[in-house]
Motif scaffolding. Structure first.
Motif, mmCIF file in Angstrom:
data_model
loop_
_atom_site.group_PDB
_atom_site.id
_atom_site.type_symbol
_atom_site.label_atom_id
_atom_site.label_comp_id
_atom_site.label_asym_id
_atom_site.label_seq_id
_atom_site.Cartn_x
_atom_site.Cartn_y
_atom_site.Cartn_z
ATOM 1 N N ILE A 95 -19.029 -42.781 -34.248
ATOM 2 C CA ILE A 95 -19.065 -41.777 -33.181
ATOM 3 C C ILE A 95 -20.097 -42.262 -32.165
ATOM 4 C CG2 ILE A 95 -19.610 -39.377 -32.614
ATOM 5 C CD1 ILE A 95 -19.033 -38.785 -35.661
ATOM 6 N N GLU A 96 -19.656 -42.469 -30.927
ATOM 7 C CA GLU A 96 -20.590 -42.975 -29.904
ATOM 8 C C GLU A 96 -21.577 -41.877 -29.527
ATOM 9 O OE1 GLU A 96 -18.862 -44.549 -26.198
ATOM 10 O OE2 GLU A 96 -20.743 -43.976 -25.242
ATOM 11 N N VAL A 97 -22.844 -42.107 -29.839
ATOM 12 C CA VAL A 97 -23.862 -41.113 -29.484
ATOM 13 C C VAL A 97 -24.789 -41.610 -28.384
ATOM 14 C CG1 VAL A 97 -23.835 -39.829 -31.653
ATOM 15 C CG2 VAL A 97 -25.298 -41.857 -31.446
ATOM 16 N N GLY A 98 -24.768 -42.915 -28.126
ATOM 17 C CA GLY A 98 -25.627 -43.432 -27.069
ATOM 18 C C GLY A 98 -25.005 -44.661 -26.436
ATOM 19 N N HIS A 99 -25.392 -44.914 -25.197
ATOM 20 C CA HIS A 99 -24.838 -46.061 -24.482
ATOM 21 C C HIS A 99 -25.909 -46.573 -23.531
ATOM 22 C CE1 HIS A 99 -20.910 -47.750 -22.504
ATOM 23 N NE2 HIS A 99 -21.798 -48.679 -22.791
ATOM 24 N N ILE A 100 -26.245 -47.848 -23.632
ATOM 25 C CA ILE A 100 -27.228 -48.424 -22.708
ATOM 26 C C ILE A 100 -26.578 -49.553 -21.926
ATOM 27 C CG2 ILE A 100 -29.240 -47.724 -24.073
ATOM 28 C CD1 ILE A 100 -29.408 -50.533 -25.180
ATOM 29 N N GLN A 116 -24.478 -51.896 -24.579
ATOM 30 C CA GLN A 116 -24.366 -51.638 -26.011
ATOM 31 C C GLN A 116 -24.222 -50.149 -26.263
ATOM 32 O OE1 GLN A 116 -27.877 -54.093 -26.386
ATOM 33 N NE2 GLN A 116 -27.176 -54.738 -28.400
ATOM 34 N N GLU A 117 -23.453 -49.833 -27.298
ATOM 35 C CA GLU A 117 -23.294 -48.448 -27.707
ATOM 36 C C GLU A 117 -23.986 -48.244 -29.041
ATOM 37 O OE1 GLU A 117 -18.800 -47.928 -25.808
ATOM 38 O OE2 GLU A 117 -19.065 -48.088 -27.966
ATOM 39 N N PHE A 118 -24.481 -47.040 -29.235
ATOM 40 C CA PHE A 118 -25.037 -46.663 -30.537
ATOM 41 C C PHE A 118 -24.038 -45.729 -31.195
ATOM 42 C CE2 PHE A 118 -29.396 -48.315 -30.673
ATOM 43 C CZ PHE A 118 -29.480 -48.829 -29.390
HETATM 44 MG MG MG Z 1 -20.060 -44.833 -23.176
#
Ligand code: MG
Ligand code: ATP
Length: 568
Positions: free
Chosen positions: A406-411, A208-210
């Motif tokens: 805007i992608e700021v996090g990715h888990i 998942q992306e934040f």
């Molecule tokens: Mg990413």
């Protein structure tokens, strides 16, 4: 902080080098300075905000039980050879040799290093699960660094890596990071959304992306208007149409379409809707020369979905003119599935058409009244298009809406992608060796600062969410150099507010009020206190919240309580 001792250098003009607002404002406010493409220095004012973001991240990572480490920026090539990424990772990976001719990389990410540490240090299931994190410089030789620190080559990432003996534990660790990220971005005061992301070759719903929502965001994200379904455009599934395909009614006919190479030109010439036409794209195959991908004329190909199909080269590459000519005898613009040999993937929506229009594999010619079973033969149905606003949600509830993010996090649940090749294993309860399962979790710390500005600004400058503001209060004395009374009150306020732990930017420069106000607004300090002779005569001070357009007056003696009541 006294501004007279703080060499800020703000600018009125929009710097020509900056395309997006956050980049323009960060340069104008003097938060960052460029050294070379994608390389930035953080100046004191910018660094204060960066540190605030880091502090929130550290507090929440610590609270989630993660352990902070620092790993080297430069990493030995051997580790990357072991994982296979020495050859797999593209030119974004900066490789270099030291004086002994040994190969190294500038770390774009740290899965290899942390797995190397864990395989040497963790020997028993009793020591697991564990989560290590760092806040550290990364280097990616981005092909097009742009938007300032948003897409830089050197940037700061918080990266975390968790290790587990079984899938249940990995899921638990992943969930804990999801929750921590939710707290982090909430505490930062950002409007964000967690979305499903493409998990690449690993598959499954494990990434998942934040995203910080902002009209200028590079990524398209979609969500259902009726339930919690949210995904980025790359990953959002397009459902096959519900209605059965109509029976053929027309006969297949060759029609001349001179010069009509695009769907728009074609549909105009034949006076039909683009949705009655199909687009046939030839891409390079992994086994054959080319593979055909067919989508409806009004739909867009989704490269990430397409490159996952068997036989399609990954990453996706459009076939060149030569390959197209070899496969069809024609040129791009007139390609169609009729008579095409080799693998043909057809998007569900295109496959639901009857009596459609497509290229005739002959220059300046198209076919009308085409039908799949009758005229084309064996093809493979696939989901290869981007979803569109209004499509039914794949969750089964509601319709899809679109937003920019805007992608700021990715888990990510990585599984054994790194632990297997690097042989990170422990003995389980029964003394049996098990390969570790791994999760990884990133936050773009420098990017999130830019994203906060992209989401929060107006024509006068930055509007910091309070938790990220470099200072909470800006104290603006008018006529400070001449009025002893203004100086006395302003100095006292500065000392008292500071003593309360409030971060005050005291604009004690010898400058005109207009300059001070403009800088305060450009810098985006949430609370502004103005001390002037006229107000003091009536025992009043002036206050304005950065988001408001009106001043409030209040009794000078109540300044501390007044400000404290307004802080959030
Ligand atoms: Mg990413
Ligand atoms: P993108 O798709 O934006 O290139 P990514 O998916 O390659 O990012 P990850 O490997 O998931 O990035 O890295 C974790 C986080 O690091 C990202 O969510 C992003 O916030 C940040 N990040 C990645 N690349 C950059 C960059 N070039 N400049 C600044 N931040 C970055």
């Amino acid at each position: 902080m006294r501004l007279s001792q703080y060499p800020i250098n703000t600018a009125k003009e929009t710097p020509a080098e900056a395309e997006v607002l956050s980049h323009q404002l960060m340069l104008r406010a003097g938060l960052i300075r460029r050294e070379a493409a994608g390389l930035y220095s953080w100046l004191p004012m910018g660094l204060r905000t960066l540190r605030k973001a880091e502090t929130i991240i550290r507090e929440e990572m610590d609270r989630a039980g993660a352990l902070e480490v620092i790993m080297p920026v430069f990493q030995p090539a051997e580790l990357w050879q072991e994982s296979g990424r020495w050859t797999e990772y593209g030119p974004e990976l900066l490789r270099f040799k030291d004086r002994h001719e040994r190969d190294f990389v500038a770390g774009p990410t740290h899965e290899e290093v942390i797995t190397d540490i864990v395989r040497r240090d963790i020997k028993s299931y009793r020591q697991l699960p564990v989560n290590f994190y760092q806040v550290q410089t990364k280097f990616r030789d981005e092909i097009r660094p742009r938007f300032g620190v948003m897409r830089a080559r050197e940037f700061i990432m918080k990266d975390a890596y968790s290790f587990h003996v079984d899938a249940a534990s990995l899921q638990q660790g992943y969930r804990a990071m999801y929750d921590a990220y939710t707290r982090i971005f909430t505490r930062m005061g950002l409007d964000f959304r967690a979305v499903r992301a493409d998990s690449g070759p690993i598959g499954g719903d494990v990434s998942q992306e934040f995203h910080v929502l902002a009209a200028s965001g590079e990524d398209a994200i979609v969500f259902s208007d009726e339930d919690g379904y949210a995904a980025n455009l790359e990953a959002a599934e397009a459902l096959p149409p519900m209605e059965p395909r109509p029976a053929p009614r027309e006969t297949m006919t060759r029609v001349p379409t001179p010069g009509a190479r695009t769907i728009v030109e074609l549909s105009r010439m034949l006076e039909v809707e683009p949705s009655r036409c199909v687009k046939t794209l030839l891409v390079e195959g992994s086994e054959e020369d080319v593979v055909a991908l067919v989508v409806r004329g009004d739909h867009e190909l989704n490269a990430v979905k397409a490159q996952r199909l068997p036989g399609v080269a990954n990453p996706l590459r459009m076939a060149g003119a030569e390959r197209i000519a070899r496969a069809t005898g024609a040129q791009a613009g007139y390609i169609g599935p009729v008579g095409l040999r080799g693998r043909v993937y057809v998007d569900h929506s295109a496959l639901a058409l009857a009596d459609f229009i497509c290229g005739a594999n002959e220059k300046d010619m198209h076919l009308t009244g085409v039908n799949w079973d009758r005229d084309v033969g064996a093809v493979t149905a696939a989901d290869i298009r981007n979803v569109r606003e209004g499509d039914p949600s794949p969750s089964g509830r509601g319709h899809l809406r679109m937003a920019r993010g805007i992608e700021v996090g990715h888990i990510f649940q990585l599984g054994s992608k790194y632990s297997r090749p690097l042989k990170a294993a422990v003995l389980d309860e029964s003394g049996k060796e098990v390969t570790l399962l791994m999760g990884c979790y990133g936050i773009g710390v420098t990017r999130v600062v830019a994203a906060a500005i992209e989401q929060n600004h107006d024509e006068r400058g930055i509007i910091w969410p309070e938790p990220l503001a470099p200072f909470q209060v800006v104290l603006v004395p008018l006529n400070l150099q001449k009025s002893a009374r203004v100086r006395e009150v302003a100095d006292r306020l500065y000392n008292e507010l500071s003593a309360q732990g409030i971060e005050v930017l005291y604009d004690d420069r010898d400058a005109r009020p207009g300059v001070k106000f403009a800088d305060a607004e450009l810098l985006g300090i949430p609370h502004r206190l103005v001390v002037g002779d006229r107000g003091l005569e009536a025992g009043r001070l002036e206050y304005r919240y950065r988001r408001d357009s009106e001043n409030t007056e209040f009794a000078a003696g109540e300044a501390i309580d007044f400000i404290k009541a307004r802080m959030r």
